[in-house]
Design a protein around this motif. Structure first.
Motif, PDB file in Angstrom:
ATOM      1  N   ASP A   1       0.830  -1.204   0.000  1.00 31.70           N
ATOM      2  CA  ASP A   1       0.000   0.000   0.000  1.00 31.70           C
ATOM      3  C   ASP A   1       0.867   1.257   0.000  1.00 31.70           C
ATOM      4  O   ASP A   1       2.092   1.197   0.085  1.00 31.70           O
ATOM      5  CB  ASP A   1      -0.988  -0.002   1.174  1.00 31.70           C
ATOM      6  CG  ASP A   1      -0.307   0.088   2.539  1.00 31.70           C
ATOM      7  OD1 ASP A   1       0.853   0.533   2.619  1.00 31.70           O
ATOM      8  OD2 ASP A   1      -0.946  -0.287   3.534  1.00 31.70           O
ATOM      9  N   GLY A   2       0.201   2.408  -0.110  1.00 30.57           N
ATOM     10  CA  GLY A   2       0.917   3.666  -0.245  1.00 30.57           C
ATOM     11  C   GLY A   2       1.729   4.050   0.973  1.00 30.57           C
ATOM     12  O   GLY A   2       2.794   4.663   0.844  1.00 30.57           O
ATOM     13  N   VAL A   3       1.242   3.709   2.157  1.00 26.30           N
ATOM     14  CA  VAL A   3       1.978   4.041   3.373  1.00 26.30           C
ATOM     15  C   VAL A   3       3.290   3.271   3.435  1.00 26.30           C
ATOM     16  O   VAL A   3       4.357   3.843   3.686  1.00 26.30           O
ATOM     17  CB  VAL A   3       1.126   3.756   4.630  1.00 26.30           C
ATOM     18  CG1 VAL A   3       1.979   3.875   5.894  1.00 26.30           C
ATOM     19  CG2 VAL A   3      -0.059   4.719   4.694  1.00 26.30           C
ATOM     20  N   GLU A   4       3.239   1.970   3.185  1.00 22.79           N
ATOM     21  CA  GLU A   4       4.453   1.163   3.218  1.00 22.79           C
ATOM     22  C   GLU A   4       5.404   1.559   2.097  1.00 22.79           C
ATOM     23  O   GLU A   4       6.628   1.617   2.294  1.00 22.79           O
ATOM     24  CB  GLU A   4       4.099  -0.327   3.108  1.00 22.79           C
ATOM     25  CG  GLU A   4       5.301  -1.255   3.112  1.00 22.79           C
ATOM     26  CD  GLU A   4       6.166  -1.141   4.357  1.00 22.79           C
ATOM     27  OE1 GLU A   4       7.370  -1.477   4.261  1.00 22.79           O
ATOM     28  OE2 GLU A   4       5.662  -0.723   5.423  1.00 22.79           O
ATOM     29  N   ALA A   5       4.842   1.858   0.925  1.00 21.61           N
ATOM     30  CA  ALA A   5       5.690   2.305  -0.189  1.00 21.61           C
ATOM     31  C   ALA A   5       6.386   3.618   0.160  1.00 21.61           C
ATOM     32  O   ALA A   5       7.579   3.803  -0.127  1.00 21.61           O
ATOM     33  CB  ALA A   5       4.852   2.474  -1.451  1.00 21.61           C
ATOM     34  N   THR A   6       5.653   4.535   0.792  1.00 16.69           N
ATOM     35  CA  THR A   6       6.249   5.803   1.222  1.00 16.69           C
ATOM     36  C   THR A   6       7.385   5.559   2.200  1.00 16.69           C
ATOM     37  O   THR A   6       8.468   6.157   2.091  1.00 16.69           O
ATOM     38  CB  THR A   6       5.181   6.698   1.878  1.00 16.69           C
ATOM     39  OG1 THR A   6       4.200   7.046   0.895  1.00 16.69           O
ATOM     40  CG2 THR A   6       5.786   7.963   2.459  1.00 16.69           C
ATOM     41  N   ARG A   7       7.161   4.665   3.149  1.00 16.84           N
ATOM     42  CA  ARG A   7       8.193   4.355   4.148  1.00 16.84           C
ATOM     43  C   ARG A   7       9.453   3.794   3.475  1.00 16.84           C
ATOM     44  O   ARG A   7      10.578   4.202   3.784  1.00 16.84           O
ATOM     45  CB  ARG A   7       7.630   3.352   5.155  1.00 16.84           C
ATOM     46  CG  ARG A   7       8.524   3.079   6.350  1.00 16.84           C
ATOM     47  CD  ARG A   7       7.848   2.158   7.346  1.00 16.84           C
ATOM     48  NE  ARG A   7       6.686   2.784   7.955  1.00 16.84           N
ATOM     49  CZ  ARG A   7       5.425   2.393   7.753  1.00 16.84           C
ATOM     50  NH1 ARG A   7       5.165   1.386   6.954  1.00 16.84           N
ATOM     51  NH2 ARG A   7       4.430   3.009   8.348  1.00 16.84           N
ATOM     52  N   ARG A   8       9.256   2.886   2.527  1.00 17.36           N
ATOM     53  CA  ARG A   8      10.408   2.264   1.852  1.00 17.36           C
ATOM     54  C   ARG A   8      11.152   3.276   0.987  1.00 17.36           C
ATOM     55  O   ARG A   8      12.389   3.296   0.956  1.00 17.36           O
ATOM     56  CB  ARG A   8       9.932   1.098   0.985  1.00 17.36           C
ATOM     57  CG  ARG A   8       9.379  -0.094   1.761  1.00 17.36           C
ATOM     58  CD  ARG A   8       9.033  -1.232   0.828  1.00 17.36           C
ATOM     59  NE  ARG A   8       8.308  -2.292   1.500  1.00 17.36           N
ATOM     60  CZ  ARG A   8       7.885  -3.409   0.901  1.00 17.36           C
ATOM     61  NH1 ARG A   8       8.127  -3.602  -0.387  1.00 17.36           N
ATOM     62  NH2 ARG A   8       7.232  -4.320   1.575  1.00 17.36           N
ATOM     63  N   ILE A   9      10.391   4.108   0.287  1.00 21.10           N
ATOM     64  CA  ILE A   9      11.020   5.103  -0.591  1.00 21.10           C
ATOM     65  C   ILE A   9      11.833   6.098   0.233  1.00 21.10           C
ATOM     66  O   ILE A   9      12.972   6.432  -0.100  1.00 21.10           O
ATOM     67  CB  ILE A   9       9.962   5.830  -1.434  1.00 21.10           C
ATOM     68  CG1 ILE A   9       9.388   4.882  -2.492  1.00 21.10           C
ATOM     69  CG2 ILE A   9      10.553   7.070  -2.113  1.00 21.10           C
ATOM     70  CD1 ILE A   9       8.147   5.418  -3.204  1.00 21.10           C
ATOM     71  N   LYS A  10      11.265   6.592   1.337  1.00 17.67           N
ATOM     72  CA  LYS A  10      11.974   7.574   2.154  1.00 17.67           C
ATOM     73  C   LYS A  10      13.209   6.963   2.820  1.00 17.67           C
ATOM     74  O   LYS A  10      14.202   7.651   3.046  1.00 17.67           O
ATOM     75  CB  LYS A  10      11.043   8.156   3.218  1.00 17.67           C
ATOM     76  CG  LYS A  10       9.906   9.007   2.660  1.00 17.67           C
ATOM     77  CD  LYS A  10      10.415  10.211   1.873  1.00 17.67           C
ATOM     78  CE  LYS A  10      11.084  11.242   2.743  1.00 17.67           C
ATOM     79  NZ  LYS A  10      11.476  12.456   1.973  1.00 17.67           N
ATOM     80  N   ALA A  11      13.135   5.666   3.135  1.00 14.10           N
ATOM     81  CA  ALA A  11      14.290   5.008   3.744  1.00 14.10           C
ATOM     82  C   ALA A  11      15.438   4.873   2.750  1.00 14.10           C
ATOM     83  O   ALA A  11      16.608   5.084   3.094  1.00 14.10           O
ATOM     84  CB  ALA A  11      13.895   3.625   4.268  1.00 14.10           C
TER      85      ALA A  11
END
Length: 222
Positions: free
Chosen positions: A65-75
């Protein structure tokens, strides 16, 4: 001139929405659409491949989902900014996205000008929230958490915040301007700015939107 345009990746699992956004964004000044993705897993891969500067991210998607994708991208790519563009403006979605690292949050009834403004704003290092989303944040904070209120009273503040910094943070979370905070606390605006700079540095905050999220998470809304 094209070099000055912001590189944008569009992420949405609905084909008609994704293609519509691509067409809309191509018409907006200052934006260069570099690609699209149909879910969060693709989004993470596309960011690594296409090096966008801003990602327009849907939230509810299959696989990742978008939240997990955001977390991975920012990391993996902390320089890439995320603007959520979703149907949902509930508290859980808003806070999950902001905690994951999103710096913009728009609902899908946003127009082209709002989207362009959000892209430009986050690219410049600030945050932009849909007015309805900002209201939800303020309402959530205003509702308060009793445990958080006790934290403030007893001086048990996170990240070494002083009692005065906690008071300033609580007023920021309530949507008060620097001038209003100065009036409420009987101090000068210059002193308010000093407290804000200090608490932002201690808590690792970059702007007021992050401060609201931080205040809610730690129960520091007065």
């Amino acid at each position: 001139m094209s070099a000055a345009r912001t590189r944008v990746l569009v992420v949405d699992d609905q084909t008609v929405v994704r293609e519509g956004l691509l067409l809309l964004l191509e018409l907006l000044p200052g934006i260069n659409v570099v690609g699209s993705a149909a879910d969060g897993e693709q989004a993470v891969a596309k960011v690594a491949e296409l090096a966008p500067e801003v990602v327009l991210m849907d939230l509810r998607m299959p696989r990742v989902d978008g939240v997990e994708a955001t977390r991975r991208i920012k990391a993996a790519h902390p320089e890439v900014e995320i603007v959520v563009l979703t149907t949902y403006a509930d508290d859980e979605s808003i806070f999950a996205a902001l905690r994951a690292g999103a710096r913009g949050y728009l609902t899908k009834d946003a127009g082209g000008e709002q989207i362009a403004a959000a892209v430009e704003t986050v690219r410049n290092g600030s945050s932009l929230l849909d007015p309805a989303v900002q209201r939800r944040l303020v309402e959530a904070v205003a509702a308060g958490e009793h445990a958080g209120e006790k934290q403030v009273r007893h001086g048990d503040l996170p990240d070494g915040l002083t009692r005065r910094e906690g008071e300033v943070l609580a007023l920021i979370a309530q949507g008060r301007s620097n001038a209003e905070i100065a009036g409420d606390l009987f101090i000068t605006e210059a002193t308010v700015k000093t407290h804000i700079n200090n608490l932002f540095a201690k808590a690792g905050l970059r702007d007021r939107a992050q401060a609201v999220t931080y205040a809610f998470r730690h129960g520091l809304a007065g």
